[in-house]
Design a protein around this motif. Structure first.
Motif, mmCIF file in Angstrom:
data_model
loop_
_atom_site.group_PDB
_atom_site.id
_atom_site.type_symbol
_atom_site.label_atom_id
_atom_site.label_comp_id
_atom_site.label_asym_id
_atom_site.label_seq_id
_atom_site.Cartn_x
_atom_site.Cartn_y
_atom_site.Cartn_z
ATOM 1 N N SER A 95 0.834 -1.201 0.000
ATOM 2 C CA SER A 95 0.000 0.000 0.000
ATOM 3 C C SER A 95 0.874 1.259 0.000
ATOM 4 C CB SER A 95 -0.907 0.017 1.229
ATOM 5 O OG SER A 95 -1.590 1.258 1.320
ATOM 6 N N PRO A 96 0.499 2.264 -0.779
ATOM 7 C CA PRO A 96 1.265 3.525 -0.792
ATOM 8 C C PRO A 96 0.817 4.515 0.275
ATOM 9 C CG PRO A 96 -0.443 3.630 -2.448
ATOM 10 C CD PRO A 96 -0.574 2.268 -1.789
ATOM 11 N N ASP A 97 0.006 4.061 1.249
ATOM 12 C CA ASP A 97 -0.557 4.987 2.224
ATOM 13 C C ASP A 97 0.504 5.727 3.030
ATOM 14 O OD1 ASP A 97 -3.105 4.427 1.444
ATOM 15 O OD2 ASP A 97 -3.534 2.997 3.051
ATOM 16 N N PHE A 98 1.681 5.105 3.229
ATOM 17 C CA PHE A 98 2.724 5.767 4.013
ATOM 18 C C PHE A 98 3.203 7.051 3.344
ATOM 19 C CE2 PHE A 98 5.079 3.198 1.030
ATOM 20 C CZ PHE A 98 6.198 3.940 0.728
ATOM 21 N N LEU A 99 3.002 7.143 2.019
ATOM 22 C CA LEU A 99 3.434 8.346 1.310
ATOM 23 C C LEU A 99 2.472 9.518 1.499
ATOM 24 C CD1 LEU A 99 4.694 6.931 -2.116
ATOM 25 C CD2 LEU A 99 6.070 7.966 -0.317
ATOM 26 N N ARG A 100 1.253 9.252 1.904
ATOM 27 C CA ARG A 100 0.252 10.312 1.998
ATOM 28 C C ARG A 100 0.653 11.393 2.991
ATOM 29 N NH1 ARG A 100 -4.087 8.938 -0.945
ATOM 30 N NH2 ARG A 100 -4.430 6.706 -1.319
ATOM 31 N N ARG A 101 1.225 10.982 4.127
ATOM 32 C CA ARG A 101 1.644 11.960 5.129
ATOM 33 C C ARG A 101 3.017 12.567 4.823
ATOM 34 N NH1 ARG A 101 -1.558 11.921 9.721
ATOM 35 N NH2 ARG A 101 -3.091 10.246 9.759
ATOM 36 N N LEU A 102 3.831 11.835 4.097
ATOM 37 C CA LEU A 102 5.170 12.321 3.767
ATOM 38 C C LEU A 102 5.147 13.322 2.622
ATOM 39 C CD1 LEU A 102 8.255 12.119 4.181
ATOM 40 C CD2 LEU A 102 8.239 10.184 2.589
ATOM 41 N N GLY A 149 3.842 5.551 -11.181
ATOM 42 C CA GLY A 149 3.062 4.331 -11.213
ATOM 43 C C GLY A 149 2.608 3.888 -9.843
ATOM 44 N N PHE A 150 3.427 4.159 -8.816
ATOM 45 C CA PHE A 150 3.141 3.690 -7.461
ATOM 46 C C PHE A 150 2.159 4.594 -6.729
ATOM 47 C CE2 PHE A 150 4.378 3.232 -2.911
ATOM 48 C CZ PHE A 150 4.055 1.893 -2.768
ATOM 49 N N PHE A 151 2.291 5.918 -6.921
ATOM 50 C CA PHE A 151 1.449 6.856 -6.170
ATOM 51 C C PHE A 151 0.903 7.960 -7.055
ATOM 52 C CE2 PHE A 151 1.006 10.087 -2.609
ATOM 53 C CZ PHE A 151 -0.100 9.479 -2.044
ATOM 54 N N GLY A 152 1.772 8.848 -7.585
ATOM 55 C CA GLY A 152 1.351 9.739 -8.650
ATOM 56 C C GLY A 152 1.286 11.230 -8.430
#
Length: 252
Positions: A95-102, A149-152
């Motif tokens: 899941s790419p959710d860790f990138l949402r806060r970063l 491709g992973f997040f965007g």
């Protein structure tokens, strides 16, 4: 009325995207608002089916007026496509959710750095030549292509920033190069969405036409007004991205 709203949003997205990227900030929220019952993948695929055409025409129009460093950019575009495929595959596993806060923090750092370095990107002074430039552009293409491709969100802005900061391009030349790299990563994502049946082709055609019209206008304005105009648009788009990604990460 839904088609009219979506078409207008696509034209505006093409205009913004052709200058410095970030068109997804406009078209995607419009599609989600107008078609709330649709699956997210379908709206994402339909968005790509429109934006890829606007980006294509922008890249073509820029290439007629601005010197493109094809020997370095074409291999980088190929790696951006490969990276996008790899990122899209990887997101099926992690899941790419860790990138949402970063992401908002990274974008905020990009904004502050660009504001602090007032001369950054105002002069076109490439730092690398030959093989060194090839390796540098390929690294940018592969890394940001994978991210796309992973997040965007913010892909175009990251392409522009790295080309300016690391490779020494001015904002206009960086925007031109970013179009080619972003086109490759978008095309890879569109292939995957099409393969999975997540494109509304009946909506794709009018959105693509509107996106191209906005793209042609934006490209003309960027070429007419030059580096300062593109830099200003970059700051506006990054600021908007910070607001949007912060809301998604901390308030939604």
């Amino acid at each position: 009325m839904e088609l009219l709203i979506a078409t207008f949003a696509s034209a505006l997205a093409g205009f913004v995207d052709s200058i410095v990227g970030g068109g997804g900030l406009i078209l995607l929220p419009a599609l989600f608002a107008v078609y709330p019952a649709a699956t997210p993948a379908t709206l994402l695929g339909t968005n790509k089916s429109a934006s890829v055409w606007g980006t294509s025409f922008a890249a073509w129009q820029y290439s007629q007026r601005v010197s493109m460093r094809w020997r370095a950019l074409l291999p980088a575009a190929g790696l951006a496509m490969a990276g996008s495929f790899a990122g899209a595959w990887w997101v099926t596993l992690i899941s790419p959710d860790f990138l949402r806060r970063l992401l908002p923090l990274v974008l905020f750092a990009v904004l502050l750095y660009t504001l602090a370095r007032k001369d950054m990107g105002r002069h076109h002074r490439p730092r690398f030549e030959g093989r060194a430039e090839l390796w540098a552009t390929c690294a940018v293409g592969l890394t940001i292509g994978f991210y796309d491709g992973f997040f965007g969100p913010g892909t175009g802005s990251f392409f522009v920033f790295l080309l300016v900061r690391w490779l020494g391009y001015d904002f206009l030349n960086a925007s031109v190069a970013a179009k080619l790299l972003n086109l490759s990563s978008n095309a890879a994502a569109l292939v995957l969405f099409t393969w999975k049946g997540h494109v509304w082709w009946h909506l794709a055609l009018p959105l693509a036409m509107a996106n191209v019209a906005g793209s042609l206008l934006g490209t003309r304005m960027a070429l007419q007004h030059g580096v300062g105009f593109v830099r200003g648009m970059f700051l506006v788009v990054v600021s908007a991205l910070i607001c949007k990604t912060s809301y998604d990460a901390f308030l939604r």
